[in-house]
Design a protein around this motif. Structure first.
Motif: not given
Length: 195
Positions: A6-7, A15-19, A32-33, A37-39
């Motif tokens: 879920k996390s 969009n807090a997990l970017l590739e 990955k980044y 701040a997006k979260l």
């Protein structure tokens, strides 16, 4: 507490997990980044993660007088955890490359300080915060973060890290990049190198 699955879904939806190909504030490269701040720009989604982290902090650290967060990434999460735990929260910021306390913030002698981060990769920023705690003759309670993406070989922190989520993402030195990563244009998303 929120499950790992879920996390990750919340991180992806915000969009807090970017590739891609990123140079992290540690100087290491990654595919990955995590842009917390997006979260944090979605308070109702971030609230679930912050509550889960605050519950883990309560279980792991019995006495906290003050929360210290490094700017920029730690400010909002530090504030939110401070609000949930009803603790004074301050932040340090870089001046000429070194963390200092400004804006009238101080650490009282003998106080028990928890360092809060958004993401820990090498722990470099956290360890810079430790210097401020020692300088004030205060004591370090420990470290807490939304996301721990550290590895044993890169981590500078020797104490336990309490995190909402542990994510294993390989990091590479510039001279050890995999061929696939070399083909992707570089993005430098962190704030450490902003002048």
């Amino acid at each position: 507490m929120l499950s790992h699955k879920k996390s990750l879904n919340i991180l992806k939806k915000t969009n807090a997990l970017l590739e891609g190909h990123f140079i992290l504030s540690s100087g290491l490269h990654s595919s990955k980044y995590i842009q917390c701040a997006k979260l944090l720009s979605f308070p109702t989604k971030a609230d679930k993660i912050c509550k889960s982290l605050s519950n883990k902090i309560i279980k792991n650290f019995k006495k906290i007088d003050l929360i210290l967060a490094p700017a920029m990434g730690g400010i909002i999460i530090g504030y939110e955890i401070g609000r949930l735990l009803k603790k004074e929260t301050i932040f340090c910021e870089r001046v000429k490359g070194k963390f200092i306390l400004r804006r009238g913030f101080s650490i009282k002698k003998g106080s028990r300080v928890l360092i809060i981060e958004d993401v820990i990769t090498t722990g470099k920023s956290s360890m810079e915060c430790v210097k401020l705690i020692k300088k004030a003759n205060a004591s370090l309670v420990g470290f807490a973060t939304i996301i721990d993406r550290s590895t044993k070989k890169s981590l500078k922190i020797k104490k336990k890290i309490v995190s909402h989520l542990k994510i294993d993402v390989p990091t590479f030195k510039a001279n050890q990049l995999p061929k696939k990563l070399k083909l992707i244009p570089i993005t430098i998303p962190g704030s450490r190198f902003i002048k």
